[in-house]
Structure formats: C-alpha cells, structure tokens
Design a protein around this motif. Structure first.
Motif, mmCIF file in Angstrom:
data_model
loop_
_atom_site.group_PDB
_atom_site.id
_atom_site.type_symbol
_atom_site.label_atom_id
_atom_site.label_comp_id
_atom_site.label_asym_id
_atom_site.label_seq_id
_atom_site.Cartn_x
_atom_site.Cartn_y
_atom_site.Cartn_z
ATOM 1 N N THR B 55 14.057 -14.058 18.010
ATOM 2 C CA THR B 55 13.043 -15.007 17.588
ATOM 3 C C THR B 55 13.363 -16.320 18.270
ATOM 4 O O THR B 55 14.471 -16.844 18.122
ATOM 5 N N VAL B 67 17.233 -16.296 17.962
ATOM 6 C CA VAL B 67 18.148 -15.772 16.945
ATOM 7 C C VAL B 67 17.817 -14.321 16.633
ATOM 8 O O VAL B 67 16.685 -13.879 16.794
ATOM 9 N N ILE B 68 18.841 -13.601 16.185
ATOM 10 C CA ILE B 68 18.611 -12.233 15.724
ATOM 11 C C ILE B 68 19.101 -12.112 14.286
ATOM 12 O O ILE B 68 19.812 -12.982 13.776
ATOM 13 N N PRO B 76 22.526 -16.909 16.601
ATOM 14 C CA PRO B 76 21.893 -17.326 17.857
ATOM 15 C C PRO B 76 22.464 -16.552 19.053
ATOM 16 O O PRO B 76 23.624 -16.170 19.057
#
Lengths: 764, 166
Positions: B55, B67-68, B76
């Motif tokens: 994202t 980020v996941i 990040p």
C-alpha cells in the motif's frame, strides 16, 4: 535485582489503587460521612502503603504513613474526635502521602520537610505526648521517632493485660480444636529466635504466634536475656526469642508452614517431644496451658518494665500491630488485634474478584482478536449468493461465527476499559489546592465516575482534564465577593461528569461562574490576528475561539493558567484521542465544556474510499455527509482552490489524489465529495473516486515501524489482507494549506468560517 | 557452512588460524540486486518472504515502496535498487522481501533474490576503499569476498535513515 524491580512496580501499581481508594474514603469523610467502615478502609489503604514502603526502604514515606495511620486508628477508636479540622488535616495528609509515593516511584528527593506542617498537625492530633514533630529527627530514621517516644517508662499492670487473653480468649478456643480433631495430639517444642532482618521485612512475630495458637494449645516462654539496657536499645532490632510448647493434632508440616515466610530470617527448631494418646490429655493440657499463659506473661512483663512499656500500644501506638519495626514483644492479646484480623480478612476478600494482568498481554489478545475480525471479514466477503444457495448451513455457521467474533471483540475491549474514576479522583485535590491558592471557595461535584473507557484514553485524559478544571477555577469561578454581589452563593461549584452516549463517552465540566466573556474573547482574537475584525461570528463560534492556539484572555498570567497554551493543547490532546471538545457558555451563569471521546482507541468506524488504486479510511466521526456534485456546484476561487456550494455555504475542496500525488481520474466531474469536519468545527470536502463502504476497522500503528506521515493517522488491514491508511482529515487540510501556502491569504474569501481555521493553522 | 569456514581457514594457513579462533565469526545473508551482491547480518533478519503488493505511503521518499501487512503488523518496504540510485524495481513474484529488525523497528527490503548464508570471520570484513572522484555508496559498511565475488555489507541504520541519500 530484576525481581525486586518487578515487586516495586507491583507495589506502585497497588499504591495507585490504594491512594485512589484513600482519596475517595477521605472525600466521604469530608462530606460528613462518619461510618467507622470508612475509617477502616482508609486505615487499611495507608497501612498497606506503609507496609510495602517499609520493605523497599522508603523511610520518609514510612514515617509519614505511620503517623497518619496512628491518627486514623485513634479516630476509628473514637479516641480522637472527627472534627472538621481533623478531617481536613487528614485530607491534606492524603495529598502528602500521594506526593511521597510519587517521589518514591520517580526516585526524586522531596525536601525533608515536605508536608512537615501536616505531619505536625497529625502529631498534634495523635495526642500531646506523641507531639514530637519531625523537626526533632536528627540523622536518625524518621521511623524511629514515635517509637522512641513510646518508650517513656510506664508500668503495666500485668494481670489486666494477661488475664483476658489467658482466660477469655485462649482457654476456650485452645481446647476446642483438640476435642474436635480427635486425632492423636502430639507435643512439639519450637525454639524461635527472630533476627533483626525478619522485623525489617515487616514480619510480625505476634502474628506467627497467633497462627501457632490456632493449631492447638500453645505455651509460650519468652527469653529476654538479650535485651540491652535502654540507652543501647535499637528500636528496630530483635531481642527476644521464644520457646513454645504446642499440643496439636496437626503434623509437623502445618507448624513449618506457619514459619514459611520467615525461615531465612530466624533461628528455628521444631521437635516433637511426645505423642499423647491418652484421651483425657486435652483437658489437662488446657489447664496447664492456661496456667502457663499466666506464667508466660511474667517474662513479658519484665520485658515491659525493662524496656519501657511496649504497651503504650494501647494508646498511641495501637496502630503498630502487624507492623515490623516495633514488634519488640507480643502484646497480650487485645480486642484490637482481633479487629485488625477481621479488617485484614475483609480487605483480602475482594482481591479474589480481580486479577492483575500485564497490559502487554491484554494488548496481544486485543491484537489477535483484531486479526480474527479481519479474517472474519475476509471470509464473509467470499460468501456470496452462490455459496448461500449451495451451502446454506455453512453460511449460517459463518453468520454465527461473525456474531461470536463481535462478542469476543467487545469482551476483549472491555478488559481494557477502566472506570474514569482513576483520573477523576485526582481532581478533588487539584480543586482543593487551587481554591486555597487563589482564595476562592470552590466545591467540586462528580458524577458518573464508574463510566468505563479505554485505558489508553484514560491515561491521556489526565492532562486535558487538569487543565480545564484549572481554567474553570481560575477564569470561570469568580471571587467570593463578586459572586455574592451577583446574587450567587459565595461558594462556586464545578460539576465534573461522565456518561456514555452511544459509542462515545461524554465528559462535561460545568461551572457556575461568569461564563465566557465574549466581547473580550473576540477583541483578543482580533488583536492576536486569529479572526478578522469585521468577521461575523455566532456566540458559539466566539466561545470556541478559546481553543485557538496562542489564545489567553487572562489579564494577568498566573502560574495556574493563562499562559495561552492551555486550551489549544487541550484540544490537540483530545483530538489525538479521536475526541472533540467544545464549549457552551452563558454569560454570568457559567460555562459547560463538553468532551466527547471514543470508547476505545483500538477500533474505529470508518468510511472506506478509493482514490486511484489506493483505499483510504475516513473516520466516520469526521464525516458529515457525502454527495456527488452537479455541474455548476463547484467553482474556482481566484488564487485559491475549488469551492463547492452546498445549501448556500461555500466549502473548500481538497482533491486527495493531488494532495497525495496519486494517479487518479478523480476530477470535479466524476468525483464524489465527502464532507468532513476538521479541527475547530470547520468543514472541507474531500474529493474521492469512489465510496467502497463503511466498516469497523482495527487501528494499527504506522509509527511503530515508520516515521509519522502528515495527513495519515494510522493504518488498518482490510478484509482482503491489504493495508489501508486511515486519514487524519485535519492533517490533510494542513497539507493542502501548505501546498497552496502562497495563495492561503486569498482563500480567505471562501467563507468566514473557513477563514478562521485557515489563519489559525498558519499561526500554528 | 561450518565446513566452508574450515576450508577457508586451512587455505589461509596456521598463523591466521590462531587469530580466527580468538576472533569472532559473523553470519551474513547475501542477496542480489541486479548483478551486484549485498549482504546483511543474519541476526537482523526476521524472515524472508515473496513479494506481495504494497500500500503506497503518500508523502514519502520514492525508495519507500509502501507498507505490507505482516500478520497484523504494518511494515514499510524499502526498494533497495531505488535506494542505491539504480532505478525503480519492477517486482515480480520471484522478487523477495527480507524483513529486518533495525533498532526497535521492523523494515522490509525488496531484493531480486536471496543467494546464500555466509560465515565470515569478523576481521575479513574489509573497509570500503575510498576511491578518488567516485561517489561512494553511503549504505555500505564493509566488503566481504565470497567465491572471488565482492559482497557489500549493508549498514542497516543508514539504510532506513531518511536523511541519508545516495
């Protein structure tokens, strides 16, 4: 060492609770409550604080708590009258005690004479003979003073002291267990010599002896040969040793259990002398015991003589029972002792209903449940109509799962919830001290203290509340003569209340003071450049100007409030918690500051929107309405941005794709506008591509692993496992302002309302 | 791995060997970005996972991919290629994300592929030579030789320090 730190931490946690409890008991006393249970509860709280303090060597705290406790004990014995002055002194002593605990916790050194006046007052209450103020302590441990005083040689009438215990209390109860148990009683000889360390760790030999007595018929002989002459006597050292003969049906283990906690700090030997199997033995032993009891008392008496009467205990030092430093001799059992035991069992009982859990553990649980909710959302997204037709049972099961998950989540959140009492309880002291300082008469009333709210919110609530209460005291409530002149009672009232309304907590601070002086507020705001001089604001808008940065109307900056950072910071803090603050005021009648806060910081209801390829969550509390603009609704303001006209009101538009540099086709023709409320009550329209829905989301910290990003308040995980960012609408607005910094001034023409905020933020 | 170390020691001969016994060895995870090989201290590595979408974080520097969701934790991801000034990575399923604990924070780095685990004596991590006129990569802490190829050891603190630029 780690262990000790851990114990200390636990101790301070307990202290916090105990102090809160003490405060409320003292408040009850102040309100005229004269129930002895209140005194008992207050006494217990102080006593527990003192006990722990002794174990950790917080001498100043122990000394003060001891004097305080003595006074309360005298009060509950009705030896000291509960006059208004005495109660007031106790209340102040409670404040000092809290200071001392805080100092001990932070490791700060308070001045040695901190609270000396209160201590002095307490000592006076405790009685003339005990009236040796703290000033007298030389380098010696404070703890010692009162004890030293107790050592005025007083002859004790032994018969009176010993008789009741031997005849009344003991003889009856001692034979009873023997008769009942029926097992073969054995005689044990127990040699017990406490070391000084044992007393220092707050273990009381008397309690152990009492416990032994519970086991059977006890005959005690005390050896006082080690007792030094009075000048050489250390008040906190152990000089006595005992030899007990115990006739009991219990086994060796039971006896050892009595000494379980002191085995390292005493010399102890337990041996079985004989096993009595004769059925008539109990009676005989009982007789012997009774006789012996009288005999036992003699050496004790000698001790009393030699060592100057530990049994002033009956008077001033009565409170000492169960406490280490002065356990020079077991006092012939007094009625008090029984009472104290009762008190202990009372205080022990409620402990069972609560457990102390590390907050981290709870948070882990909250997190896991959050994950569960997300997974659950993911599954329910998959269960479409086709699935419902083919596997109706499965879908029904999923629905149940959904409900249970929600239930689980609510329950877990409830663990984190705490009554606001813990922060409310600090306010009476504040008002008390302030009203003394500024010479006003102010009464604080509180309601809804048991309203529960997330622990994190509670922690962050203290500062804003303190500030607003200060403000109410300082600016709200008038001087007594002014009040009388205005036809009010000389005593001002501040009502602090909390209640739950829907998914939010509403806290109100209502004072019956002079209210917000609108003319002055407006003049000041103009002077500070917060509003234009010709701005046409409603009364409510003027009132809320007090929350603007750099605003203070106090003519003199006192050390209580009036530095002009106050209400602004209050608003920021409250908004950080996802809350709102506003003020309603009626000139001459008072003001009402209203705080609304979310129940929890862990979840929020959000509107999920799409901007380009990204999803964002707008907190629902910010959203006013959403609409799709028609042609002609949007117009460009020269030098500024776009504005939209909604029911005659011009509202500034923010294109999220532009602010966040996202590729998107969100333009004024096909975008949707979500109208949101920003800090300070202004409105802006956020332009997004699509509204995806509303959902409760679990708030995740972005800052845990990354630096804060302007405009982003946090993150969450959507049903598909992807991360979505939560917008901080006020932050987004600031971004927009920064982006068009050059044209910010001309944007002022947009609307009077937005103008105020605009400039505010420039100032900020 | 242990065998390898032993081999290296034998090659180097007896005098050095004594030093090795006294000195510590470190384990490094090596990976590739383009044709170049890099490595990080294995103790910092929390896990290695295949590339998944991120994202995007607005208002951040271009090497931050976004980020996941790492089992509920927001992590990040840094695009190493971009960080080293070699252009944007166009990740596929074969690209890897190495999750690292740097200080108190978790960060992921996007690399092309993970290669090996190296066990290296501490004193065989060489300093980065200061080449005249050439811009030195500020993220390289040292150099290690493995199979005659140079592997650059990455300084993790500088890697996530937004103020450090290439």
């Amino acid at each position: 060492m780690d262990d000790l730190e851990q114990f200390k931490q636990t101790y301070f946690q307990e202290c916090e609770e105990l102090l809160g409890d003490l405060e409320s008991q003292l408040m009850a006393l102040e309100d005229g409550e004269r129930d002895v249970d209140v005194l008992h509860a207050a006494f217990r709280a102080i006593h527990s604080i003192k006990g722990g303090a002794g174990a950790f060597g917080f001498d100043q705290l122990v000394s003060f708590a001891h004097t305080f406790e003595t006074v309360l004990d005298l009060m509950r014995e009705e030896k000291v009258e509960l006059t208004e002055d005495n109660v007031l002194t106790s209340v102040r002593a409670g404040d000092i005690l809290a200071d001392l605990v805080n100092a001990a916790q932070s490791g700060d050194q308070l001045p040695a004479d901190h609270g000396a006046d209160v201590l002095q007052a307490l000592t006076v209450i405790a009685g003339g003979d005990a009236a040796a103020p703290a000033a007298e302590d030389g380098g010696e441990e404070d703890d010692g003073d009162l004890e030293d005083l107790d050592f005025t040689p007083v002859r004790i009438d032994l018969e009176d002291g010993a008789e009741p215990s031997a005849a009344g209390g003991d003889a009856g109860s001692e034979s009873a267990p023997l008769d009942l148990d029926g097992g073969a009683p054995a005689v044990y000889r127990i040699a017990f010599r406490p070391r000084t360390e044992m007393l220092q760790r707050a273990n009381e030999p008397l309690l152990l002896i009492r416990e032994l007595k519970e086991l059977g018929t006890l005959t005690a002989t005390v050896d006082v040969s080690d007792l030094p002459a009075l000048p050489a006597l250390q008040h906190d050292a152990a000089y006595f040793s005992w030899t007990f003969e115990l006739v009991t049906t219990h086994d060796l283990m039971a006896i050892e259990d009595v000494f379980e906690f002191v085995t390292d700090d005493c010399d102890l030997s337990i041996e079985m002398v004989e096993e009595t199997s004769m059925p008539e033995a109990p009676d005989e032993t009982a007789e012997v015991a009774a006789a012996d009891d009288a005999g036992t008392a003699e050496p004790q008496g000698a001790a009393a003589d030699g060592q100057a009467g530990p049994d002033k205990a009956d008077g001033a030092a009565a409170a000492d029972g169960g406490e280490a430093a002065k356990a020079d001799a077991p006092k012939p059992s007094e009625a008090k002792a029984a009472k104290k035991d009762k008190a202990k069992s009372q205080s022990a009982a409620p402990a069972v209903s609560a457990i102390r859990v590390d907050l981290d553990k709870v948070d882990r649980l909250v997190n896991m449940v959050g994950e569960l909710v997300i997974t659950q959302a993911m599954i329910s997204q998959q269960s479409d109509q086709v699935l419902a037709d083919r596997y109706p049972d499965l879908v029904r099961g999923l629905e149940q799962l959904f409900q249970h998950t929600r239930g689980l989540q609510d329950s877990v959140m409830a663990i984190r919830a705490q009554p606001v009492k813990s922060v409310f309880s600090r306010m009476p002291r504040l008002v008390r001290e302030l009203s003394m300082q500024i010479g006003k008469k102010i009464r604080l009333e509180m309601s809804g203290e048991s309203t529960e709210i997330d622990k994190t919110v509670i922690e962050q609530l203290n500062d804003p509340l303190t500030h607003m209460i200060r403000n109410a005291c300082d600016h709200g409530i008038e001087d007594p003569d002014k009040r009388v002149a205005a036809g009010k009672q000389a005593e001002g009232t501040i009502l602090l209340s909390a209640e739950q309304r829907g998914g939010r907590i509403v806290i109100q601070i209502i004072d019956d003071g002079q209210g917000v002086n609108r003319e002055r507020v407006f003049a000041k705001a103009v002077e500070k450049g917060l509003v234009a001089a010709d701005a046409n604001l409603t009364d409510e808008e003027i009132d809320n100007l007090i929350f603007s940065p750099g605003f203070s109307t106090a003519e003199t900056v006192s050390n209580i409030s009036g530095r002009g950072v106050g209400m602004d910071v209050v608003r920021q803090n409250i908004q950080k918690l996802g809350g709102r603050v506003s003020v309603r005021s009626e000139p001459g009648k008072g003001s009402n500051i209203i705080l609304t806060l979310p129940l929890t910081l862990a979840v929020l209801d959000g509107m999920i929107v799409r901007v380009g390829g990204e999803s964002y969550v707008i907190p629902l509390t910010n959203v006013i309405e959403s609409l799709s603009p028609q042609d002609g609704d949007i117009s460009l303001v020269a030098g500024g941005g776009d504005v939209i006209s909604i029911r005659g009101e011009y509202i500034e538009l923010i294109y999220l794709n532009q602010v966040f540099s996202i590729e998107s086709n969100g333009t004024q023709s096909n975008g949707l506008v979500v109208l949101v409320e920003v800090e300070g009550g202004g409105k802006v329209g956020l332009v997004v591509d699509e509204i995806l829905g509303q959902q409760q989301v679990v708030i995740k910290s972005l800052e845990e692993n990354f630096d804060p990003i302007p405009g982003i308040g946090g993150a969450t995980i959507l049903g598909d496992g992807n991360v979505a960012l939560i917008l901080d609408v006020t932050g987004v607005r600031s971004l927009q302002v920064q982006a068009s910094a050059a044209s910010a001034a001309s944007a002022a023409s947009a609307a009077a309302k937005t103008e105020t905020i605009e400039i505010e933020e420039c100032v900020a | 791995m242990i065998e390898e170390t032993a081999e290296v020691e034998q090659e180097l001969g007896a005098p050095r060997e004594i030093e090795h016994v006294a000195g510590k060895t470190v384990q490094l995870i090596s990976f590739s970005v383009g044709k170049e090989a890099y490595c990080v201290d294995i103790m910092a590595v929390r896990e290695i996972r295949a590339w998944t979408g991120t994202t995007t974080l607005p208002k951040t520097q271009d090497f931050v991919r976004g980020v996941i969701n790492l089992r509920g934790i927001i992590v990040p991801i840094i695009d190493l290629r971009k960080r080293f000034g070699q252009g944007h990575t166009d990740p596929t399923k074969t690209h890897v994300v190495i999750i690292l604990a740097i200080g108190d924070r978790l960060n992921g780095i996007l690399a092309d592929a993970v290669s090996d685990i190296l066990t290296v004596p501490e004193d065989e991590i060489h300093a980065v030579p200061q080449a005249e006129g050439e811009t030195e990569n500020p993220f390289i802490d040292g150099l290690v030789t493995k199979d005659k190829q140079m592997v650059a050891l990455i300084s993790l603190e500088r890697l996530i320090d937004q103020a450090v630029v290439h």
